[in-house]
Design an enzyme around this catalytic site. Sequence first.
Site, PDB file in Angstrom:
ATOM      1  N   HIS A 123      -6.769  -5.542  -1.878  1.00 39.06           N
ATOM      2  CA  HIS A 123      -4.964  -4.504  -1.728  1.00 39.06           C
ATOM      3  C   HIS A 123      -4.449  -5.540  -0.600  1.00 39.06           C
ATOM      4  O   HIS A 123      -4.434  -6.028   0.055  1.00 39.06           O
ATOM      5  CB  HIS A 123      -6.078  -3.514  -1.409  1.00 39.06           C
ATOM      6  CG  HIS A 123      -4.918  -2.295  -0.800  1.00 39.06           C
ATOM      7  ND1 HIS A 123      -4.515  -1.383  -1.608  1.00 39.06           N
ATOM      8  CD2 HIS A 123      -4.455  -2.126   0.571  1.00 39.06           C
ATOM      9  CE1 HIS A 123      -3.891  -0.502  -1.286  1.00 39.06           C
ATOM     10  NE2 HIS A 123      -3.782  -0.726   0.102  1.00 39.06           N
ATOM     11  N   ASP A 158      -8.353  -2.363  -7.373  1.00 40.84           N
ATOM     12  CA  ASP A 158      -8.044  -2.327  -5.932  1.00 40.84           C
ATOM     13  C   ASP A 158      -8.579  -1.859  -5.442  1.00 40.84           C
ATOM     14  O   ASP A 158      -9.095  -1.015  -5.159  1.00 40.84           O
ATOM     15  CB  ASP A 158      -6.682  -1.650  -6.055  1.00 40.84           C
ATOM     16  CG  ASP A 158      -5.955  -1.302  -4.940  1.00 40.84           C
ATOM     17  OD1 ASP A 158      -6.413  -0.798  -3.769  1.00 40.84           O
ATOM     18  OD2 ASP A 158      -4.983  -2.116  -4.301  1.00 40.84           O
ATOM     19  N   SER A 194       0.446  -1.141   0.145  1.00 37.72           N
ATOM     20  CA  SER A 194       0.141   0.070  -0.508  1.00 37.72           C
ATOM     21  C   SER A 194       0.972   1.807   0.533  1.00 37.72           C
ATOM     22  O   SER A 194       1.853   1.707  -0.548  1.00 37.72           O
ATOM     23  CB  SER A 194      -0.732  -0.155   1.140  1.00 37.72           C
ATOM     24  OG  SER A 194      -1.887   0.839   0.973  1.00 37.72           O
TER      25      SER A 194
END
Length: 392
Positions: A336, A269, A173
Site C-alpha cells: 500500500h 492492496d 492512499s
Amino acid sequence: MVAEKLCLFLAIGVFLCLTQVESYRVDITYLKSAVAKGAVCMDGSPPAYHFSPGFGKGSSNWLLLFEGGGWCNNATTCLAKRDGRLGSSKAMVKYKSFSGILSNKASKNPDFYDWNKARVRYCDGSSYTGDVEAVDPATKLHFRGNRIFHAMIHHFKTMGLSNAKNVLLAGCSAGGLGVILQCDHFRNLMPPTTNVKCLADAGYFINAKTVAGTSQIEEIYADVVRTHNSAKVLPKYCTSKMSPGLCFFPENVVAGIKTPLFILNAAYDSWQIKNILAPGVADPHGKWRNCKKNIKNCSSAQIGVMQSYRQNFLHALSKAGRPTSRGMFINSCYAHCQAGVQSTWMDVGSPVLSGKTTIGKAVGDWYFDRDHFKAIDCPYPCDKSCHNREFD
C-alpha cells in the site's frame, strides 16, 4: 532518517562502514494564512506541509504530494481523529523524511530529483473534498478538506507554482483518491501552457463486499460524502447519473478524467484487504487476523478469496478505460503506497513489471512521453520482486 551501510575491507585489515543516506529530513510549515479562509484541519488548526526547493534544471518544475490517512464518516469517527495527527496539525511530527519520488538524488529519482517538492499533510478526513461552513458547537469539528486543497494550491502559486513548466499532482492512499477526484479541477487551476499530469498511488479503492457479504465501504463512502458535504466537489458527470457516495469510487469517475493520469496500485492492496475485504466487524472470530498481518499466513481458502478480490479489482479498473494518456502499474504485491518509499520506487531489488521496469522508471517514462507504460501483473505468488507488507 533512512540509511544504508556500505562496508569496505581496508588494506590495514579493518572494516570501514560508510553510511549512505537514502532520505533527508524536511521541516514542517504551518499555513497560518489559510485559517482566515476557513481552510483548517478538523480541530480548527492550520493545515501544514513540508517543502524542498528545486534546483538546477528542475527549478521550474513542481511535484505536489498529498498524503492520506483514511476517512471519517460521522461525528463519532471524526472526533476520534480530531485531536490526533490526522485531524490536527498540532499533533503532527515536525519533520518528514523525503525519499522515493521525493528523493533529491539523481541515481534514486532521475526524473524528479531536482524538482520543487511539497508534501501536504492530511488532516481533513475527506480526501480533500469536504466543505461545510457551519461548525457544530458541541463537537467543534471542521469539515474543510476542499478548502485546504485550494489554500495549498494558492499558496504554492505564490512560491512559483504559477510559473511552472511541468507539474505532477500526486497522492497516496486517501490522498491518491483525492488526486483522482481533483485532477481535472487542478488542471483548470493552472495555466494552459503548463504540462500537468496526475499520479494516484494506492488510491483506486473499489466497491467490493466484505467476507461477510456486506457492503461496508459503500456505506462508509456515502456517509463521508454526506458528513463532509463533498457532493459539490465530485464530478458532475458522475453525480448526475448516480448517488454522490458512489462517485467517491474511482471506478465511477476515472473514465471521465481528461488530464493524463497514472494509476499505481497493488492488486492485493494491503489496506483494502484489511479494511474493505476483511474488516474486523465482518470477521468477529478473527479468522483473517493472521492472514492480514502477513500474506504468507493465509490459508489456501483465504488466498482463493483474495484472488477473487483481485479479479474484482481488475474489473473495476477496466471501467477506467485505457486512453493513450493513461499510465498504469498494477503489481501483485501485498502493499500500500509504493511511490514514497525508496525500496519500492527505484532501487536494487525494487518491484518490477515487464521484465525490469521499476515504478520510478515507469512513472518517469510516462510523464515525459518516452513510453505510455501500462502493465498488469500475473496473480500472486508469481511476482518474486514484491515487497510484501508485514504487520505486527
